[in-house]
Design an enzyme around this catalytic site. Structure first.
Site, PDB file in Angstrom:
ATOM      1  NE  ARG A  74      -0.371   0.171   4.817  1.00 14.14           N
ATOM      2  CZ  ARG A  74       0.650   0.877   5.561  1.00 14.14           C
ATOM      3  NH1 ARG A  74       0.872   2.154   4.696  1.00 14.14           N
ATOM      4  NH2 ARG A  74       1.352   0.602   6.609  1.00 14.14           N
ATOM      5  N   GLY A  75       0.134   2.417  -0.169  1.00 12.33           N
ATOM      6  CA  GLY A  75       0.945   3.611  -0.012  1.00 12.33           C
ATOM      7  C   GLY A  75       1.288   4.035   1.493  1.00 12.33           C
ATOM      8  N   GLY A  76       1.984   4.851   1.570  1.00 10.54           N
ATOM      9  CA  GLY A  76       2.231   5.482   3.231  1.00 10.54           C
ATOM     10  C   GLY A  76       3.326   4.797   3.780  1.00 10.54           C
ATOM     11  CD  GLN A  77       7.002   6.564   5.414  1.00 13.45           C
ATOM     12  OE1 GLN A  77       7.777   5.794   6.053  1.00 13.45           O
ATOM     13  NE2 GLN A  77       7.507   7.312   4.340  1.00 13.45           N
ATOM     14  CG  HIS A  81      -3.777  -2.752  10.769  1.00 15.35           C
ATOM     15  ND1 HIS A  81      -4.446  -1.642  10.646  1.00 15.35           N
ATOM     16  CD2 HIS A  81      -3.161  -2.795   9.685  1.00 15.35           C
ATOM     17  CE1 HIS A  81      -4.144  -1.186   9.294  1.00 15.35           C
ATOM     18  NE2 HIS A  81      -3.479  -1.953   8.940  1.00 15.35           N
ATOM     19  CB  SER A 141      -4.058   4.967   9.683  1.00 18.96           C
ATOM     20  OG  SER A 141      -3.567   5.496  10.808  1.00 18.96           O
ATOM     21  CG  LEU A 142      -7.125   6.647   3.624  1.00 16.66           C
ATOM     22  CD1 LEU A 142      -7.991   7.864   3.816  1.00 16.66           C
ATOM     23  CD2 LEU A 142      -6.593   6.468   2.334  1.00 16.66           C
ATOM     24  N   GLY A 154      -7.108   0.207   2.623  1.00 15.05           N
ATOM     25  CA  GLY A 154      -8.094   1.270   2.806  1.00 15.05           C
ATOM     26  C   GLY A 154      -7.899   1.847   4.196  1.00 15.05           C
ATOM     27  CB  CYS A 172       1.117   7.890   9.247  1.00 13.60           C
ATOM     28  SG  CYS A 172      -0.369   6.811   9.557  1.00 13.60           S
TER      29      CYS A 172
END
Length: 228
Positions: A74-77, A81, A141-142, A154, A172
Site C-alpha cells: 500500500r501507499g504510506g509509511q 493494526h 489511518s489511510l 483502505g 504514518c
C-alpha cells in the site's frame, strides 16, 4: 457510467483475522477481477501487526518488539493494526466507476468524519497528512493501492483497542504523532462490529452507491476459499 447505475457494493464481515492471509486474498481478488466482478467492502479486525507501506522508512519502526512487521504494497509509511480497530477495505473497480484516487481518498476521509459526527465527535482531514484527526490527535489511518484499475487496502479507525503499540513507531511517519480512539471521546462506545457497519454505510453514501450485505451463511475462509 454514473455511480447510480453501478451495481450495489457487497459488504463482507470477516471478523478477526491475521493480516497476511487477508492481504493475499485482496491481491488475488484484485488480480482475478473481470468486468462482471462485484465491488466489495471487507470489514475486519486484525491481530496485532505493524504494516510498512511501499515508501516506508525503517527509522520509523522504533521498538516493534514481539509484534510482527509486514512489508506491504500500500501507499504510506508504517501503522499498527490490532483488535479494537476496525479496518475497511474497499475493493472497487475504480475504472468502471470513473473514480479517481483523490476522490476515493476524500470519500474515505469524509466517511470517517461523517460517522464520528454521528457520535458527536468533530473530526477533520488534513491536506498535509492523509487520515482523520480529532484536534491534533489521529483517529484513523489511510493507505491505498490501485492495480489493474482496481483499489485495495483502505482505512483503519481506532474504536476501543489498545493504543500503546503506536508508541513503538512513528505513526504514518510522523514522530510524536498522538493517536486517539472513539472510546476515549464518547460515553458508551459501541463495539467494533457496529462501528464498522456504520462506517461502511457512510462510505457507500459518499460514493453514491447502494450497499448490500453478503449472504452470512457463505463461508469466508480467507486463505482457504475465495470471496466472491
Amino acid at each position: 457510467m454514473g455511480a447510480a447505475s453501478l451495481a450495489p457494493i457487497v459488504l463482507h464481515r470477516l471478523g478477526q483475522r491475521d493480516y497476511m492471509p487477508v492481504w493475499q486474498a485482496m491481491r488475488t481478488f484484485t488480480d482475478n477481477r473481470d468486468t462482471g466482478t462485484s465491488d466489495q467492502f471487507w470489514l475486519v479486525e486484525h491481530y496485532p501487526v505493524f504494516t510498512q507501506g511501499q515508501a516506508g522508512k525503517p527509522e520509523h519502526l522504533l521498538l516493534p518488539g514481539d509484534i510482527p512487521v509486514v512489508q506491504t504494497d500500500r501507499g504510506g509509511q508504517v501503522t499498527y493494526h490490532g483488535p479494537g480497530q476496525v479496518v475497511l477495505y474497499p475493493l472497487l473497480d475504480v475504472r468502471r466507476a470513473r473514480l479517481g484516487v483523490r476522490e476515493l481518498v476524500t470519500a474515505l476521509e469524509n466517511a470517517v468524519v461523517v460517522l464520528l459526527g454521528k457520535y458527536g465527535v468533530r473530526a477533520h482531514a488534513r491536506s498535509d497528512a492523509p487520515g482523520v484527526y480529532v484536534g491534533e490527535t489521529k483517529i484513523a489511518s489511510l493507505g491505498l493501492r490501485i492495480r489493474r484499475g482496481a483499489s485495495f487496502h483502505g482505512v483503519a479507525l481506532n474504536v476501543n483497542g489498545d493504543l500503546a503499540p503506536f508508541s513503538r513507531i512513528n505513526p504514518c511517519g510522523y514522530a510524536g504523532m498522538t493517536m486517539t480512539r472513539l472510546a476515549d471521546l464518547i460515553v458508551d462506545c459501541p463495539g467494533v462490529e457496529t462501528v464498522g457497519a456504520r462506517l461502511a454505510h457512510c462510505l457507500a453514501r459518499e460514493l453514491g452507491r447502494v450497499l448490500v450485505e453478503a449472504d452470512t451463511a457463505h463461508p469466508h475462509a480467507i486463505g482457504e476459499t475465495s470471496i466472491s
